[in-house]
Design an enzyme around this catalytic site. Structure first.
Site, PDB file in Angstrom:
ATOM      1  N   ARG A 181     -11.081 -14.162   1.404  1.00 19.51           N
ATOM      2  CA  ARG A 181     -11.186 -12.837   2.007  1.00 19.51           C
ATOM      3  C   ARG A 181     -12.577 -12.241   1.839  1.00 19.51           C
ATOM      4  NH1 ARG A 181      -5.936  -9.641  -0.110  1.00 19.51           N
ATOM      5  NH2 ARG A 181      -7.510  -8.009  -0.320  1.00 19.51           N
ATOM      6  N   LYS A 204       1.037  -9.147  -6.142  1.00 19.39           N
ATOM      7  CA  LYS A 204       2.018  -8.599  -5.187  1.00 19.39           C
ATOM      8  C   LYS A 204       2.308  -9.600  -4.071  1.00 19.39           C
ATOM      9  CE  LYS A 204      -0.681  -5.080  -4.154  1.00 19.39           C
ATOM     10  NZ  LYS A 204      -1.863  -5.361  -4.995  1.00 19.39           N
ATOM     11  N   ARG A 224       0.291   3.528  -0.925  1.00 16.49           N
ATOM     12  CA  ARG A 224      -0.873   3.430  -1.797  1.00 16.49           C
ATOM     13  C   ARG A 224      -1.449   4.788  -2.141  1.00 16.49           C
ATOM     14  NH1 ARG A 224      -2.840  -1.967  -0.754  1.00 16.49           N
ATOM     15  NH2 ARG A 224      -4.860  -2.322  -1.678  1.00 16.49           N
ATOM     16  N   ARG A 234      -9.353 -16.660  -5.697  1.00 14.30           N
ATOM     17  CA  ARG A 234      -8.234 -16.747  -4.739  1.00 14.30           C
ATOM     18  C   ARG A 234      -8.660 -17.348  -3.404  1.00 14.30           C
ATOM     19  NH1 ARG A 234      -5.268 -11.337  -3.291  1.00 14.30           N
ATOM     20  NH2 ARG A 234      -7.413 -10.666  -2.999  1.00 14.30           N
TER      21      ARG A 234
HETATM   22  P1  AP5 Z   1      -2.252 -12.003  -5.181  1.00 11.34           P
HETATM   23  O1  AP5 Z   1      -0.778 -12.251  -5.209  1.00 11.34           O
HETATM   24  O2  AP5 Z   1      -3.004 -12.406  -3.982  1.00 11.34           O
HETATM   25  O3  AP5 Z   1      -2.521 -10.462  -5.569  1.00 11.34           O
HETATM   26  P2  AP5 Z   1      -2.255  -9.126  -4.743  1.00 11.34           P
HETATM   27  O4  AP5 Z   1      -1.598  -8.157  -5.697  1.00 11.34           O
HETATM   28  O5  AP5 Z   1      -1.566  -9.407  -3.456  1.00 11.34           O
HETATM   29  O6  AP5 Z   1      -3.757  -8.657  -4.576  1.00 11.34           O
HETATM   30  P3  AP5 Z   1      -4.556  -8.147  -3.284  1.00 11.34           P
HETATM   31  O7  AP5 Z   1      -5.988  -8.376  -3.588  1.00 11.34           O
HETATM   32  O8  AP5 Z   1      -3.976  -8.697  -2.039  1.00 11.34           O
HETATM   33  O9  AP5 Z   1      -4.236  -6.633  -3.393  1.00 11.34           O
HETATM   34  P4  AP5 Z   1      -5.036  -5.497  -2.742  1.00 11.34           P
HETATM   35  O10 AP5 Z   1      -4.092  -4.412  -3.010  1.00 11.34           O
HETATM   36  O11 AP5 Z   1      -6.405  -5.287  -3.235  1.00 11.34           O
HETATM   37  O12 AP5 Z   1      -5.267  -6.019  -1.235  1.00 11.34           O
HETATM   38  P5  AP5 Z   1      -4.532  -5.664   0.117  1.00 11.34           P
HETATM   39  O13 AP5 Z   1      -4.573  -6.855   0.985  1.00 11.34           O
HETATM   40  O14 AP5 Z   1      -3.243  -5.005  -0.150  1.00 11.34           O
HETATM   41  O15 AP5 Z   1      -2.877 -12.703  -6.485  1.00 11.34           O
HETATM   42  C1  AP5 Z   1      -4.282 -12.751  -6.674  1.00 11.34           C
HETATM   43  C2  AP5 Z   1      -4.702 -14.119  -7.230  1.00 11.34           C
HETATM   44  O16 AP5 Z   1      -4.215 -14.257  -8.547  1.00 11.34           O
HETATM   45  C3  AP5 Z   1      -4.131 -15.304  -6.428  1.00 11.34           C
HETATM   46  O17 AP5 Z   1      -5.118 -16.300  -6.302  1.00 11.34           O
HETATM   47  C4  AP5 Z   1      -2.951 -15.784  -7.269  1.00 11.34           C
HETATM   48  O18 AP5 Z   1      -2.815 -17.197  -7.162  1.00 11.34           O
HETATM   49  C5  AP5 Z   1      -3.359 -15.388  -8.670  1.00 11.34           C
HETATM   50  N1  AP5 Z   1      -2.201 -14.955  -9.448  1.00 11.34           N
HETATM   51  C6  AP5 Z   1      -1.132 -14.203  -9.030  1.00 11.34           C
HETATM   52  N2  AP5 Z   1      -0.263 -13.988 -10.039  1.00 11.34           N
HETATM   53  C7  AP5 Z   1      -0.797 -14.611 -11.130  1.00 11.34           C
HETATM   54  C8  AP5 Z   1      -0.357 -14.741 -12.481  1.00 11.34           C
HETATM   55  N3  AP5 Z   1       0.795 -14.208 -12.924  1.00 11.34           N
HETATM   56  N4  AP5 Z   1      -1.170 -15.429 -13.339  1.00 11.34           N
HETATM   57  C9  AP5 Z   1      -2.344 -15.986 -12.901  1.00 11.34           C
HETATM   58  N5  AP5 Z   1      -2.792 -15.892 -11.619  1.00 11.34           N
HETATM   59  C10 AP5 Z   1      -2.036 -15.212 -10.746  1.00 11.34           C
HETATM   60  O19 AP5 Z   1      -5.517  -4.554   0.719  1.00 11.34           O
HETATM   61  C11 AP5 Z   1      -6.828  -4.879   1.131  1.00 11.34           C
HETATM   62  C12 AP5 Z   1      -7.513  -3.642   1.687  1.00 11.34           C
HETATM   63  O20 AP5 Z   1      -6.788  -3.178   2.852  1.00 11.34           O
HETATM   64  C13 AP5 Z   1      -7.567  -2.419   0.758  1.00 11.34           C
HETATM   65  O21 AP5 Z   1      -8.667  -2.473  -0.109  1.00 11.34           O
HETATM   66  C14 AP5 Z   1      -7.635  -1.274   1.766  1.00 11.34           C
HETATM   67  O22 AP5 Z   1      -8.922  -1.126   2.286  1.00 11.34           O
HETATM   68  C15 AP5 Z   1      -6.732  -1.755   2.893  1.00 11.34           C
HETATM   69  N6  AP5 Z   1      -5.321  -1.332   2.738  1.00 11.34           N
HETATM   70  C16 AP5 Z   1      -4.229  -2.149   2.575  1.00 11.34           C
HETATM   71  N7  AP5 Z   1      -3.100  -1.419   2.465  1.00 11.34           N
HETATM   72  C17 AP5 Z   1      -3.484  -0.115   2.541  1.00 11.34           C
HETATM   73  C18 AP5 Z   1      -2.773   1.116   2.451  1.00 11.34           C
HETATM   74  N8  AP5 Z   1      -1.422   1.146   2.266  1.00 11.34           N
HETATM   75  N9  AP5 Z   1      -3.477   2.265   2.560  1.00 11.34           N
HETATM   76  C19 AP5 Z   1      -4.817   2.252   2.761  1.00 11.34           C
HETATM   77  N10 AP5 Z   1      -5.560   1.133   2.832  1.00 11.34           N
HETATM   78  C20 AP5 Z   1      -4.887  -0.048   2.720  1.00 11.34           C
HETATM   79 MG    MG Z   2      -2.120  -9.232  -1.424  1.00  8.16          MG
END
Ligand code: AP5
Ligand code: MG
Ligand code: ZN
Length: 219
Positions: A161, A13, A88, A127
């Site tokens: 992270r 994402k 989410r 990552r």
């Molecule tokens: P990347 O693009 O970083 O993936 P992402 O989908 O952004 O994954 P996140 O880990 O950021 O998602 P998340 O939902 O767990 O975390 P968030 O910060 O939202 O890609 C990942 C890796 O893969 C990278 O190294 C990239 O290079 C590689 N890659 C990408 N595409 C690829 C491909 N096609 N092929 C190969 N490699 C690839 O949330 C973190 C925490 O915050 C949550 O756990 C929760 O506690 C809280 N939080 C955030 N939002 C909310 C919400 N709305 N409600 C409640 N809690 C929330």
């Molecule tokens: Mg992300």
């Protein structure tokens, strides 16, 4: 144009949102990034969120809905936003619908970047991001051209992270399946859900997203 990118942790994402921003003149709103900024600043929201995030669970709906509601009032969101990691839960999706109506905006597209569970741990544990400009990298899948040097800004400090370890990733995946996956039928019923194969290479995923968005833009 307002777009939601749905998908599991590590689904791509954030990677894709960053690539789409410039082309469409819309900005990435990542609730994860906003919460990490709140944690780093030591604000009250950050203090409440930290333990929950480190445990791989979801922060309360009230907190994230409040953050997005406020952020959407900033003028730089006027041309549209890419919601990354929000909504989410079904409660967040309902709150977003109500909020957009209140603000005279609408959701144009919801796209699921579909990735099965198996590759997620490798993606997340590999990552890292540039500590200066936030550009994203991966030990295996997305290396900078010169090792140890950010392609975008030349920075040499990189960060990983706190929640990117194998144990927490499995909890984040469980939270995704239990609380976020129900958004897929929610948006399907609204007729705005599209699916992209997130197992393709990064550039091909971007191309597929652009095909959908170019179609949405001419409507
Ligand atoms: P990347 O693009 O970083 O993936 P992402 O989908 O952004 O994954 P996140 O880990 O950021 O998602 P998340 O939902 O767990 O975390 P968030 O910060 O939202 O890609 C990942 C890796 O893969 C990278 O190294 C990239 O290079 C590689 N890659 C990408 N595409 C690829 C491909 N096609 N092929 C190969 N490699 C690839 O949330 C973190 C925490 O915050 C949550 O756990 C929760 O506690 C809280 N939080 C955030 N939002 C909310 C919400 N709305 N409600 C409640 N809690 C929330
Ligand atoms: Mg992300
Ligand atoms: Zn950089």
């Amino acid at each position: 144009m307002n777009l939601v990118l749905l998908g599991p942790p590590g689904g791509g994402k954030g990677t894709q949102a960053k690539r789409l921003q410039d082309k469409y003149g819309i900005i990435q709103l990542s609730t994860g990034d906003m919460l990490r900024a709140a944690v780093a600043s030591g604000s009250e929201i950050g203090r409440k969120a930290k333990a929950v995030m480190d445990a791989g669970q979801l922060v309360s709906d009230d907190i994230v809905i409040g953050i997005i509601d406020e952020r959407l009032d900033q003028p730089d969101t006027g041309r549209g936003v890419i919601f990354d990691g929000f909504p989410r839960t079904v409660a967040q999706a309902e709150a977003l619908d109500a909020m957009l109506i209140r603000k005279g905006k609408r959701l144009d597209s919801v796209i699921e970047i579909r990735v099965p569970d198996a590759p997620i741990v490798e993606r997340i544990t590999g990552r890292y991001t540039c500590g200066t400009c936030g550009a994203g990298y991966h030990d295996k899948f997305q290396k900078p051209a010169v090792e140890g040097k950010c392609d975008a800004c030349g920075g040499t400090d990189f960060i990983r992270r706190a929640d990117d370890n194998a144990e927490t990733v499995n909890k984040r995946l469980a939270a995704y399946h239990a609380q976020t996956a129900p958004l897929l039928p929610y948006y399907e019923t609204h007729g705005i859900l599209r699916i992209v194969d997130g197992m393709q290479d990064i550039g091909k995923v971007t191309k597929d997203l652009e095909i959908i968005l170019d179609g949405a833009a001419v409507k």
